[in-house]
Design an enzyme around this catalytic site. Sequence first.
Site, PDB file in Angstrom:
ATOM      1  N   ARG A  25       0.871  -1.242  -0.205  1.00  0.00           N
ATOM      2  CA  ARG A  25       0.063   0.007   0.044  1.00  0.00           C
ATOM      3  C   ARG A  25       0.808   1.102  -0.031  1.00  0.00           C
ATOM      4  O   ARG A  25       1.593   1.407   0.751  1.00  0.00           O
ATOM      5  CB  ARG A  25      -1.130  -0.042   1.329  1.00  0.00           C
ATOM      6  CG  ARG A  25      -1.768   1.334   1.113  1.00  0.00           C
ATOM      7  CD  ARG A  25      -3.176   1.100   2.135  1.00  0.00           C
ATOM      8  NE  ARG A  25      -2.673   0.951   3.447  1.00  0.00           N
ATOM      9  CZ  ARG A  25      -3.779   1.206   4.280  1.00  0.00           C
ATOM     10  NH1 ARG A  25      -4.638   1.532   4.219  1.00  0.00           N
ATOM     11  NH2 ARG A  25      -3.133   1.138   5.539  1.00  0.00           N
TER      12      ARG A  25
ATOM     13  N   GLU B 249     -12.730   4.317   0.607  1.00  0.00           N
ATOM     14  CA  GLU B 249     -12.784   4.783   1.862  1.00  0.00           C
ATOM     15  C   GLU B 249     -13.063   6.384   2.066  1.00  0.00           C
ATOM     16  O   GLU B 249     -12.997   6.837   3.062  1.00  0.00           O
ATOM     17  CB  GLU B 249     -11.506   4.327   2.457  1.00  0.00           C
ATOM     18  CG  GLU B 249     -10.229   5.004   1.872  1.00  0.00           C
ATOM     19  CD  GLU B 249      -8.989   4.551   2.580  1.00  0.00           C
ATOM     20  OE1 GLU B 249      -9.022   4.025   3.641  1.00  0.00           O
ATOM     21  OE2 GLU B 249      -7.972   4.909   2.009  1.00  0.00           O
TER      22      GLU B 249
ATOM     23  N   ASP C  71     -11.731   5.032   7.859  1.00  0.00           N
ATOM     24  CA  ASP C  71     -11.510   6.409   7.236  1.00  0.00           C
ATOM     25  C   ASP C  71     -12.922   7.012   6.517  1.00  0.00           C
ATOM     26  O   ASP C  71     -12.990   8.134   6.387  1.00  0.00           O
ATOM     27  CB  ASP C  71     -10.300   5.995   5.892  1.00  0.00           C
ATOM     28  CG  ASP C  71      -9.188   6.603   6.575  1.00  0.00           C
ATOM     29  OD1 ASP C  71      -8.811   7.659   6.904  1.00  0.00           O
ATOM     30  OD2 ASP C  71      -8.204   5.736   6.278  1.00  0.00           O
TER      31      ASP C  71
ATOM     32  N   ASP D  53      -4.891   3.158  14.336  1.00  0.00           N
ATOM     33  CA  ASP D  53      -3.873   3.639  13.370  1.00  0.00           C
ATOM     34  C   ASP D  53      -4.347   4.954  12.838  1.00  0.00           C
ATOM     35  O   ASP D  53      -5.230   5.808  13.465  1.00  0.00           O
ATOM     36  CB  ASP D  53      -3.722   3.014  12.034  1.00  0.00           C
ATOM     37  CG  ASP D  53      -5.098   2.527  11.186  1.00  0.00           C
ATOM     38  OD1 ASP D  53      -6.080   3.363  11.428  1.00  0.00           O
ATOM     39  OD2 ASP D  53      -5.024   1.869  10.074  1.00  0.00           O
TER      40      ASP D  53
END
Length: 727
Positions: free
Chosen positions: A342, A434, A462, A633
């Site tokens: 990613r 997202e 997100d 995160d």
Amino acid sequence: MPEYVDRQALKVAGELVNFIENEALPGTGLEADQFWSGCAALMTDLAPLNRELLAERDAMQAAIDSWHRQERSKPHDSTAYRQFLESIGYLVPEGEPFEIDTDNVDPEIGLIAAPQLVVPVMNARFALNAANARWGSLYDALYGSDVIAPKAEIKGTGYDEARGSAVIAWSSEFLDSVLPFERGLHADVTAYAVESGDNGHTVSAILADETPVRLANPDQFRGFVADGECFRLLFAHNGLHFELHVDRNHPVGRQSPSGLADVILEAAVTTIQDCEDSVAAVDAEDKVKVYRNWLGLMKGDLVDSFEKNGQQTNRRLAEDRTYTGSGGDPLVLPGRSLMLVRNVGHLMTTDAVLDAAGDETPEGMLDGLVTVLAAMHDLRKIEGIRNSRSGSVYIVKPKMHGPKEVAFANTLFDRIEDVLGLERHTIKMGVMDEERRTSANLRECIRAARHRLIFINTGFLDRTGDEIHTSMQAGPVVPKGEIKDAAWLASYEDNNVDQGLASGFEGRAQIGKGMWAKPDRMKEMLADKIGQARSGANTAWVPSPTAAVLHATHYHQVDVATVRADLRQRPPIALDTLLTPPLLGARNLPDETIRRELDNNCQSILGYVVRWIDQGIGCSKVPDIDDVSLMEDRATLRISAQHIANWLEHGLLSSEEIEEAMRRMAAVVDKQNAGDPSYRPMATDPVASISFQTALELVLEGAHQPNGYTEPVLHRRRREAKAAHKQ
């Protein structure tokens, strides 16, 4: 500030130059001048387009804010809202039906329904553990988690036979469902055996009444490995393999009448090695650490050395697994997850490369170029430890807003292929669904990358942060725990599956679901996360190898292909529902509810930020206000910060109340981290604490952050902390 070296029209950090020229380029067939010339052209041509897309984001958000301010006193009018979004280009017309035509896709992507691990590639040990989590022990996952009983009930430090018996019983019931005999149960087996004949090998078992039994479906047996009296039997079910380990000399095998010592499941069939939300890479030095680990994974030579139980241990990538096939021929199965990487999104810039004007360049563009360069080492292999056997590089692109941004990523990948001399569409793209504008235009986002798309994945965390920020001026949102019940969320999750199926993902691409954020609550995960397989998704994110093994059992219980056949008949979601903000409306919340929500959010923010800023830890288990460990995160941080910012914007909270709560929760977080020798307390001097001031800034300035992202503040403050503490 790094020391820079001139390369073409660029100024490049010396540590990045050394990495590229001495580690990454050798063995690819590319010369340094060719690489840097291509990099310079890439930045010159595409960086301005990147900036234009970011300016368009800001302009759209400003227009939405203005519209909501004007309409705030009225009931939400979904028709008027949709028409407004169409007028500013937020919603685009949907074109003719189509299907993706991505080719050279590994079977782990197109054909196998299984868990997907996500791991910070900046941590070599975590990265290796995740890559090796393709196979995992069901016995270990059950014994070491709360599935059987709370872990606190494990007695002593040795093997607990009572707990082991419960593990064996659970596993036997699981085997009865995925590997049934013509009659009888696995718990009644006293011996497993491999029989050889003219047509190959078969498996039989002896029951407690001394009668032999065979498998209800003999084709499930795929192979075996024999080592004296110990042997491993390989089977398949719903596209996933699993092994039975028979060893009567093993402590667990001695406890089992059949000698069954373990059940090994194929688990994390794919892994995302993450350069984004789960890492804290803020400068050239950090980026090189990220790139070096990814290079080691692609070369196959990454090693991490550490001490365990007083002994030095070396962790490296697992070898492939070899068997004698049921037909008698050798059989080899991959020993590792298929790895995707990613990259970061379009927002952030990096000081690792400066353009001709001395400005930082787009970090996502550098990520793409360097991670694909590293993957060329894998593409050139024909034997040994390989990642893609189909000749592809898999990049997940996050945080893209709408089809134009996906099209830009596709153009970027075209250009990277040209710079590195790769065939068109060697680079495959995963699109994180997202951001709200992507969700609302998902079909056209898929169309923009239809020749290389291999993945769409919902990211509730997100997506919720963007939902709050996009609707910041519409009114106060509901408490955070209620957002999961909001109307838009079910539409969002269903639409992701429906659009993937309608776009021909079957056999070519993954439809994924989001992370399980409670790594110590595996019993709860087993009960809840099966819903993601039942939704028609063929992968879902897990936070650990243990979670991967346990979630793999869901794909044995649910045949995703059958589920999808039924889902194709359901009507499409209503776009107006997807676009309905989760607003509080006329409700008045009790003061205690507001205070509890504020304390929860502040504690969560501080618990995560203090590790990010002071220690450079991008993803970790953070205890919440009730001491329940949650995987945090930047996505979870975005929600909490935006939620408080929204309530501040609409007067449910004051800045003074927020700062007072932050100070109280700083003391709580300090206490929770008292056993960490690297921890820097915040509560003793909040004004001087960079971490505390970061948390406060993320909230008080949250309404003004681009799309509610936390990265700009985090990166700036982490650099400040590194300089202050000479890290």
